[in-house]
Write an enzyme that holds these catalytic residues in place. Structure first.
Site, mmCIF file in Angstrom:
data_model
loop_
_atom_site.group_PDB
_atom_site.id
_atom_site.type_symbol
_atom_site.label_atom_id
_atom_site.label_comp_id
_atom_site.label_asym_id
_atom_site.label_seq_id
_atom_site.Cartn_x
_atom_site.Cartn_y
_atom_site.Cartn_z
ATOM 1 N N THR A 166 0.820 -1.202 0.000
ATOM 2 C CA THR A 166 0.000 0.000 0.000
ATOM 3 C C THR A 166 0.859 1.259 0.000
ATOM 4 O O THR A 166 1.760 1.393 0.827
ATOM 5 C CB THR A 166 -0.881 0.026 1.273
ATOM 6 O OG1 THR A 166 -1.567 -1.216 1.367
ATOM 7 C CG2 THR A 166 -1.884 1.165 1.227
ATOM 8 N N GLU A 167 0.602 2.169 -0.938
ATOM 9 C CA GLU A 167 1.302 3.453 -1.041
ATOM 10 C C GLU A 167 2.808 3.258 -1.156
ATOM 11 O O GLU A 167 3.594 4.115 -0.756
ATOM 12 C CB GLU A 167 0.984 4.356 0.166
ATOM 13 C CG GLU A 167 -0.495 4.477 0.518
ATOM 14 C CD GLU A 167 -1.291 5.303 -0.480
ATOM 15 O OE1 GLU A 167 -0.656 5.903 -1.368
ATOM 16 O OE2 GLU A 167 -2.519 5.333 -0.388
ATOM 17 N N LEU A 168 3.224 2.105 -1.699
ATOM 18 C CA LEU A 168 4.640 1.732 -1.838
ATOM 19 C C LEU A 168 5.406 1.795 -0.509
ATOM 20 O O LEU A 168 6.619 2.011 -0.487
ATOM 21 C CB LEU A 168 5.350 2.599 -2.888
ATOM 22 C CG LEU A 168 4.908 2.437 -4.343
ATOM 23 C CD1 LEU A 168 5.877 3.167 -5.272
ATOM 24 C CD2 LEU A 168 4.829 0.976 -4.761
#
Lengths: 430, 524
Positions: free
Chosen positions: B145-147
């Site tokens: 998630t979100e890198l």
């Protein structure tokens, strides 16, 4: 006896406790055989006129070539100076109004001297102008109506009261429901302060809603103690508001704060007390109902204390939701730092909710069956709330006797005292 | 040949409806279905569908030379199924070309990697299974998630068997190193890392339509020049961005679609670049070095850290209270609770509570349902209060069920014991009776007797008699008797040896009968 009464609001169009108090008072006075002509800046046509004969200031026309009005205007023109001061209800309402007006491109200025004037009847940016116009209406009505005495509620109507007294020569009673110190702490608006003092000085009698307020009037405004009389507020009885049979969906006990979330109401002390209780007992839920300039700060504090799973914010509640909130509550708390009277605890007690109130509230002077603490005494507040939640005998006693106590705080009784004040005012001018 | 690696993130959360204090305990309907449907259908029309069709055309035009990859969150997939199945169909078409890789992530688009390894693994497995079910491809590359990435998160991902993960090429992590190379995790060197080239990615994702930007207007020619400039030390340029960039963040009117249509052709004609999927790069490229990321990074904002989701009191309180439920939720059997548990974990809820942008007034407004972070917090906590009550009730009722079961078991075993006792008593009695009946003891029974009893018996029998009786008796019987003889008796017995060689059978019988009589006298 017939009274020309000036107020800024009348039910159902109210923003605070003032309109409610005026309504109850006029009903009480009617029972004491006092007739009231009640003047508001803006009447909507759906007001309850059982006990009063309502006059709508917006409907009164002026011929300003008339010498008499011009002459009077000389006396009230100082009001013209300030056209947007911090209004009665506080910064957030003011900001909203200004923004809304900006959006619609509506102008702030209109002419006090125009033939016809549309009052907003609110507490917006044109407040000072409206107050000035209201004073003009006051002097006009005083010449037209027949009455024995003038009674003006809170500073907005004092210029109108003074004007009416001047043009009619009748005695003036002013009623202090709140002082500028209660509204703003020490950041007093000097113009409002000046209007308040002028009103009280011009009055033959000053009625204060509590001894707390009476002391402020004497000490801070320098008013002659001999003419300041305390008449505690009362509460409307036999209210046929139906409190719906609300099913409690939570098994936890509920503690409630209901009011504007501003410095004067002491919301932060309530949060600290909640925190203390939750460290001992997690099976309690705290509610902070209302809105105000300190709301966001309070939300952050609750999150910071890691109690947000047990501490809820409802936002501003109205009408039915207020009753619903009380019906869900086990304890009501009013930790006000400064509260001239404070009607809300009485509303809570009337539907069997025991209350904890600060000693710095006027209502503390008349209540026996309420736990009273200093607003700053967080430990005491926590103790009181905890006690009412856990010791059934205590809360049962408070519920039973509290209800009876509230039922005895009748406007009829307050009206008797007010009538006495009227009599002494009439005596004074003789 | 050098590579361009496109990865597009597709995500839509389940947004909450206005959930009031009075709803707590009575209303378990948390989500704004109307708004969620509206937004999904709008984004589908403005972004997902037109862009999918452009990509499909490009693949048809350039064949295997043009490739892209996607990560689609579980909540987006579910909402496609409910509100926009045609989008799912168009993704399936892309999958069928074989030029598209689907990555895996946490099903709930959650921040769980920062909290719980078990729950993290569960959500990744769930997502991987969903992708396989929908597109027939088992993901082999992971993106969080979100890198969001740290050494520890990489370690967990490697331990799940993944060999490649995507993250941000954050400057404070790379310092002088290029994001355009392959790196590895610091704890598990087997996990390779592809890093986002944030400058070239954000040129498209954020700056494309900004007229005050020196690069505006961005043309494919200009962009290919920039690619070539950065190519000296490059093996791959990783262009990672939200898929909503196309048509939603950057409207069609900005020319974003046209730009993307023309870009591949321009790249093939004017540069040494081709296209590759992450999995292909994982096979091809050798790692340059390990990178050390002790504190989590993400692809958000200038700081590239977690402060968009966590860090202020509102966020930390909500996050803490949510995950305090993890163990209890695990015990719940109600499928609705399990579903809501996932939906409430979406990172978006915490993003709405961010106060970072509050001061400069530039609130991140992309489909944010709240006007202030405080509203977001209150609404979320109200929902969480109700959810917590349900979890506790469900857990408690399970607990009750378990207690009842235990009680039943103990009742049954108690009864069984009673029955067993009675049966045992009866059996014992029966045995005794049987024994009593067989008191008619035989000479042969001696071998079954205890040594003590045998000794007792032998005292009553003369050696001659015994000698006679044992004549022809089985070995077993003899061996039972002989060792029990006293010293003197034994001697006498041995001396008698020869005398009894010749005896009649009838005499033996007589002696044995006599012994049997004695047996009855002694033990009968």
């Amino acid at each position: 006896m017939k009274v020309l009464m000036f107020g800024w609001e009348f039910p159902p169009h109210i923003t605070g406790g003032l309109g409610t108090a005026c309504f109850g008072m006029t009903r009480g006075l009617a029972k004491q055989g006092v007739d009231v002509i009640f003047v508001v800046p803006k009447a909507y046509g759906d007001e309850d006129e059982q006990a009063v004969s309502l006059r709508n200031a917006s409907g009164i026309r002026f011929d300003l070539t008339d010498k008499e009005y011009k002459e009077y205007w000389e006396r009230v023109k100082y009001l013209e100076v300030a056209s947007n001061i911090i209004p009665y209800v506080g910064p957030e309402e003011f900001q909203k109004t200004v923004e809304a007006k900006k959006k619609t491109g509506e102008s702030f200025s209109s002419n006090v001297f125009s033939d016809q004037y549309a009052f907003s009847g609110g507490y917006g940016p044109n407040l000072m102008e409206e107050i000035a116009r209201f004073a003009l209406v006051g002097s006009a009505l005083a010449l037209k109506e027949e009455f024995d005495l003038i009674h003006a509620h809170d500073w907005h109507t004092y210029p109108a009261g003074i004007a009416a007294a001047k043009s009619s020569g009748k005695p003036l009673v002013v009623h202090m429901h709140a002082t500028e110190f209660d509204r703003t702490g020490e950041n007093v608006n000097t113009l409002v302060f000046a209007i308040e003092r002028e009103g009280m000085e011009a009055a033959d009698r000053v009625i204060t809603v509590s001894n707390l307020t009476r002391r402020i009037v004497i000490e801070r405004y320098g008013i002659d103690p001999g003419k300041v009389v305390t008449v505690h507020n009362a509460i409307e009885q036999n209210v046929t508001r139906e409190i719906a049979d609300i099913k409690r969906a939570m098994k936890d006990k509920v503690v409630t704060f209901l009011g504007r979330i501003t410095y004067q109401k002491g919301p932060e002390y309530y949060i600290e007390a909640a925190h203390k209780i939750l460290q001992k007992d997690r099976n309690v839920r705290f509610v902070m109902a209302g809105s105000g300039d300190m709301l966001n700060q309070m939300i952050e504090r609750v999150a910071q204390l890691r109690i947000a799973d047990r501490f809820h914010f409802t936002g501003f509640l109205k009408g039915d939701d207020v009753d619903k909130m009380f019906a869900l509550s086990d304890v009501f708390v009013m930790p006000s730092i400064s509260e001239p009277f404070g009607l809300v605890p009485l509303e809570a007690m009337r539907i069997n909710v025991p209350v904890v109130i600060s000693k710095q509230s006027g209502v503390a002077e008349v209540l026996e069956h309420a736990l009273k603490i200093d607003f700053w005494d967080v430990d005491g507040m926590a103790d009181s709330i905890y006690g009412l939640l856990h010791y059934n005998a205590l809360s049962q006693m408070f519920k039973k006797h509290g209800k009876i106590e509230v039922e005895n705080l009748k406007w009829e009784n307050a009206a008797v005292k007010i009538k006495e004040v009227y009599k002494s005012a009439l005596e004074a001018v003789k | 040949m050098k590579s361009i690696c496109f990865y597009f993130q597709v995500h839509q959360p389940y947004r909450l409806r206005t959930y009031r204090f009075f709803d707590i305990g009575g209303n378990h309907d948390y989500f704004d279905d109307y708004n969620n449907r509206f937004i999904m259908q709008r984004v589908a029309k403005k972004s997902y569908l037109p862009m999918n069709s452009i990509l499909l055309d490009l693949i048809r035009e350039y064949g295997t030379a043009f490739k892209v990859s996607f990560s689609i969150s579980g909540s987006a997939l579910e909402q496609f199924e409910s509100y926009a199945p045609e989008v799912l169909d168009s993704f399936r078409q892309l999958a069928e070309t074989g030029n598209v890789e689907f990555l895996t992530e946490t099903y709930a688009h959650s921040l769980v990697a920062l909290q719980s390894e078990n729950e993290f693994k569960k959500q990744v497995q769930m997502h991987s299974a969903k992708i396989e079910q929908l597109f027939g491809l088992k993901p082999t590359t992971f993106r969080n998630t979100e890198l969001i990435y740290s050494d520890e998160i990489g370690r967990m991902v490697a331990d799940m068997g993944y060999q490649l993960m995507l993250t941000e090429g954050a400057r404070h992590v790379l310092s002088w190193r290029s994001p355009n190379l392959m790196y590895t995790n610091a704890i598990r060197p087997k996990l390779k890392l592809l890093l986002k080239n944030f400058r070239l990615s954000d040129d498209i994702a954020f700056r494309f339509s900004r007229q005050d930007w020196e690069g505006w207007p961005l043309t494919p020619e200009k962009y290919v020049n920039w690619l070539t400039e950065s190519a000296a030390d490059s093996e791959t340029v990783n262009l990672f961005m939200d898929y909503e960039t196309f048509g939603e963040h950057q409207w069609a009117e900005t020319g974003i679609f046209k730009f993307m249509q023309q870009l591949p052709g321009r790249i093939f004609a004017n540069s040494e670049f081709g296209f590759a999927t992450p999995a292909e790069l994982g096979q091809q490229l050798q790692p340059f070095s390990a990178i050390h990321v002790p504190h989590a990074i993400s692809w958000a904002d200038e700081e590239r850290d977690l402060t968009a989701w966590l860090g202020n009191d509102l966020q930390d309180e909500a996050f803490g209270k949510l995950y305090a439920l993890e163990e209890k939720v695990k015990r719940c059997t109600d499928p609705q609770i399990q579903k809501h548990w996932l939906q409430l974990q979406a990172s978006d809820h915490f993003y709405y509570m961010c106060t970072k942008w509050f001061s400069d007034g530039a609130v991140h407004k992309y489909f944010n349902p709240y006007s202030t972070p405080y509203d977001a917090f209150i609404n979320y906590m109200n929902v969480l209060a109700d959810f917590t009550m349900r979890v506790e009730e469900n857990a408690a009722s399970l607990n009750d069920d378990f207690k009842a079961f235990k009680q039943a078991v103990s009742d049954v075993s108690e009864k069984a014991e009673k029955v067993a006792r009675i049966t045992a008593k009866a059996t014992r009695k029966k045995v005794k009776e049987t024994v009593a009946k067989t008191k008619d003891l035989r000479f042969e029974d001696i071998k079954e007797m205890s040594d003590a009893s045998v000794k007792k018996l032998l005292k009553e029998i003369e050696a001659e008699e015994l000698k006679l009786a044992l004549k022809g008796a089985g070995k077993e019987l003899t061996e039972k008797v002989i060792p029990n003889l006293g010293k003197r008796a034994k001697k006498k017995f041995d001396e008698l040896e020869d005398e009894v060689r010749k005896v009649k059978k009838s005499d033996i019988k007589k002696v044995r009968d006599n012994i049997e009589k004695k047996l009855k006298d002694l033990f009968g």
